[in-house]
Design a protein around this motif. Structure first.
Motif, PDB file in Angstrom:
ATOM      1  N   PHE A  20      -2.617   0.871  -4.791  1.00 20.20           N
ATOM      2  CA  PHE A  20      -2.434  -0.668  -4.211  1.00 20.20           C
ATOM      3  C   PHE A  20      -1.372  -1.331  -5.131  1.00 20.20           C
ATOM      4  O   PHE A  20      -1.502  -0.790  -6.547  1.00 20.20           O
ATOM      5  CB  PHE A  20      -3.774  -1.475  -4.254  1.00 20.20           C
ATOM      6  CG  PHE A  20      -4.704  -1.343  -3.210  1.00 20.20           C
ATOM      7  CD1 PHE A  20      -4.768  -2.358  -2.168  1.00 20.20           C
ATOM      8  CD2 PHE A  20      -5.258  -0.228  -3.068  1.00 20.20           C
ATOM      9  CE1 PHE A  20      -5.742  -1.990  -1.094  1.00 20.20           C
ATOM     10  CE2 PHE A  20      -6.475   0.098  -1.984  1.00 20.20           C
ATOM     11  CZ  PHE A  20      -6.531  -0.909  -1.107  1.00 20.20           C
TER      12      PHE A  20
ATOM     13  N   ASN B 142       0.528  -4.818   2.639  1.00 20.37           N
ATOM     14  CA  ASN B 142      -1.086  -4.938   2.536  1.00 20.37           C
ATOM     15  C   ASN B 142      -1.376  -6.461   3.215  1.00 20.37           C
ATOM     16  O   ASN B 142      -1.129  -7.420   2.861  1.00 20.37           O
ATOM     17  CB  ASN B 142      -1.536  -5.046   1.254  1.00 20.37           C
ATOM     18  CG  ASN B 142      -3.049  -5.091   1.394  1.00 20.37           C
ATOM     19  OD1 ASN B 142      -3.712  -5.157   2.360  1.00 20.37           O
ATOM     20  ND2 ASN B 142      -3.724  -5.054   0.211  1.00 20.37           N
TER      21      ASN B 142
ATOM     22  N   GLU C  24      -9.149  -1.117  -5.015  1.00 19.02           N
ATOM     23  CA  GLU C  24      -8.092  -0.447  -5.836  1.00 19.02           C
ATOM     24  C   GLU C  24      -8.934   0.799  -6.656  1.00 19.02           C
ATOM     25  O   GLU C  24      -8.275   1.844  -7.009  1.00 19.02           O
ATOM     26  CB  GLU C  24      -7.290  -1.314  -6.964  1.00 19.02           C
ATOM     27  CG  GLU C  24      -6.393  -2.350  -6.451  1.00 19.02           C
ATOM     28  CD  GLU C  24      -5.980  -3.209  -7.287  1.00 19.02           C
ATOM     29  OE1 GLU C  24      -6.336  -3.182  -8.729  1.00 19.02           O
ATOM     30  OE2 GLU C  24      -5.247  -3.973  -7.028  1.00 19.02           O
TER      31      GLU C  24
ATOM     32  N   ASP D  50      -9.418  -6.638  -3.114  1.00 22.32           N
ATOM     33  CA  ASP D  50      -8.679  -5.460  -3.622  1.00 22.32           C
ATOM     34  C   ASP D  50      -8.789  -4.994  -5.057  1.00 22.32           C
ATOM     35  O   ASP D  50      -9.127  -4.000  -5.403  1.00 22.32           O
ATOM     36  CB  ASP D  50      -7.247  -5.865  -3.651  1.00 22.32           C
ATOM     37  CG  ASP D  50      -6.693  -5.972  -2.115  1.00 22.32           C
ATOM     38  OD1 ASP D  50      -7.203  -5.205  -0.913  1.00 22.32           O
ATOM     39  OD2 ASP D  50      -5.685  -6.250  -1.763  1.00 22.32           O
TER      40      ASP D  50
ATOM     41  N   LEU E  44       1.119  -1.239   0.139  1.00 18.62           N
ATOM     42  CA  LEU E  44       0.052   0.078  -0.120  1.00 18.62           C
ATOM     43  C   LEU E  44       0.603   1.222   0.046  1.00 18.62           C
ATOM     44  O   LEU E  44       1.872   1.379   0.783  1.00 18.62           O
ATOM     45  CB  LEU E  44      -0.882   0.153   1.428  1.00 18.62           C
ATOM     46  CG  LEU E  44      -1.628  -1.258   1.597  1.00 18.62           C
ATOM     47  CD1 LEU E  44      -2.423  -0.995   3.054  1.00 18.62           C
ATOM     48  CD2 LEU E  44      -2.874  -1.181   0.515  1.00 18.62           C
TER      49      LEU E  44
END
Length: 322
Positions: free
Chosen positions: A160, A181, A233, A228, A150
């Motif tokens: 991300f 992350n 994202e 994610d 991150l």
């Protein structure tokens, strides 16, 4: 606060002990308790409002490891569809069930400092009503190419990053702006779902439909996608809270050795129900399980996944020929 333990993963890098039938979260890798039981105990001082998300076929293992958990608190999915559908489905249920601030925590990880870990979760909960979601961000202790990162500025996640190159990992470890992350999310379900509807509306609608339809066919048709990629994202208002608590994803045999300590003076990790003699062998994982035996020098761990997949293909081919 509500805790959602994520217990549907496969843990294929810990073959031969971690298998599809008994993934690593159900194994006593670091103590006499499974990783799931340890995670549950670590979080109980925060709240008794705990749910577990897992595959339907793994629900009996959850019940065995956490006998105090009622059946209604085990949320099951008929097939594995990664963290995207699982987290969205839980958030939909929780939004309709009082909308409690929820911490979604993987059950197959560990931390050395449980008190600091709980403090970071509490700090993230304090930001949940001013964020779409809050992530726990681990300051890197070394360049690492196997983790996602991150990029964080002024407490906000601005990017991300998937598994980086070795060169980039060195840069990120020294930057002060990049964090591992850890896959831990804290959110108010209604706020999280509002942002998910904006950036992944079709997926959320499909998840909602799967919840309300009988049978598992609607869920089986969902894409296999991480939260994610599906939401984070593209989301706005994602915050981060640093987690400096000795975190490990317990993702490799090397990490197990680091946490347990070496089994002998040669730096080997030996896990076997029978005696193992290995004269001259150094810095190697020697693991014996029902599915087979592993002899893996730690500097060759990157080759394990392909080797396991090749082994399974050969077994399948032999079965077809037989």
């Amino acid at each position: 606060m509500r805790i959602l333990l994520l217990a549907g993963g496969g843990g294929t890098r810990l073959w031969p002990l971690s298998t599809e039938q008994r993934p690593k979260q159900f194994l006593p890798l670091l103590s006499d308790r499974s990783l799931l039981a340890e995670t549950y105990a670590r979080l109980r001082p925060l709240t008794t409002d705990v749910f577990v998300a897992t595959l339907a076929r793994l629900a009996p293992l959850v019940a065995k490891e956490l006998p105090e958990l009622s059946a209604g608190r085990i949320l099951t999915e008929p097939v594995r569809r990664n963290s995207g559908p699982a987290l969205l489905a839980a958030a939909v249920r929780f939004a309709a069930d009082g909308d409690p601030i929820t911490a979604a925590i993987p059950s197959d990880q560990t931390v050395r400092d449980a008190e600091t870990f709980r403090g970071a979760i509490a700090a993230a909960a304090g930001l949940a009503d001013s964020s779409s979601v809050v992530l726990l961000a681990v300051p890197p202790t070394r360049p690492e190419t196997d983790f996602g990162y991150l990029e964080v500025r002024n407490g906000e996640v601005i990017r991300f990053i998937e598994k980086p190159s070795a060169e980039k990992a060195v840069e990120y470890a020294a930057s002060g702006l990049h964090f591992w992350n850890a896959g831990m999310f804290v959110f108010r379900p209604s706020r999280f779902l509002g942002e998910a509807r904006r950036v992944a509306g079709e997926l959320l609608s499909e998840v909602e439909r799967s919840i309300h339809e009988d049978g598992g066919s609607a869920y089986e048709s969902l894409p296999n996608v991480s939260i994610d990629v599906a939401v984070m994202e593209k989301a706005s208002g994602v915050r981060a809270v640093p987690l400096s608590a000795g975190w490990s994803d317990v993702g490799t045999w090397r990490s197990v050795r680091e946490l347990r300590g070496a089994s002998d003076e040669s730096g080997n990790l030996v896990l076997s129900p029978m005696p193992v003699l290995a004269p001259g062998v150094r810095n190697t994982a020697i693991v014996v399980g029902a599915e087979g035996a592993l002899v893996l020098p730690f500097d060759r761990e990157g080759e394990l996944r392909a080797a396991v997949e090749d082994c399974k293909r050969r077994e399948e081919d032999a079965g077809r020929k037989g």
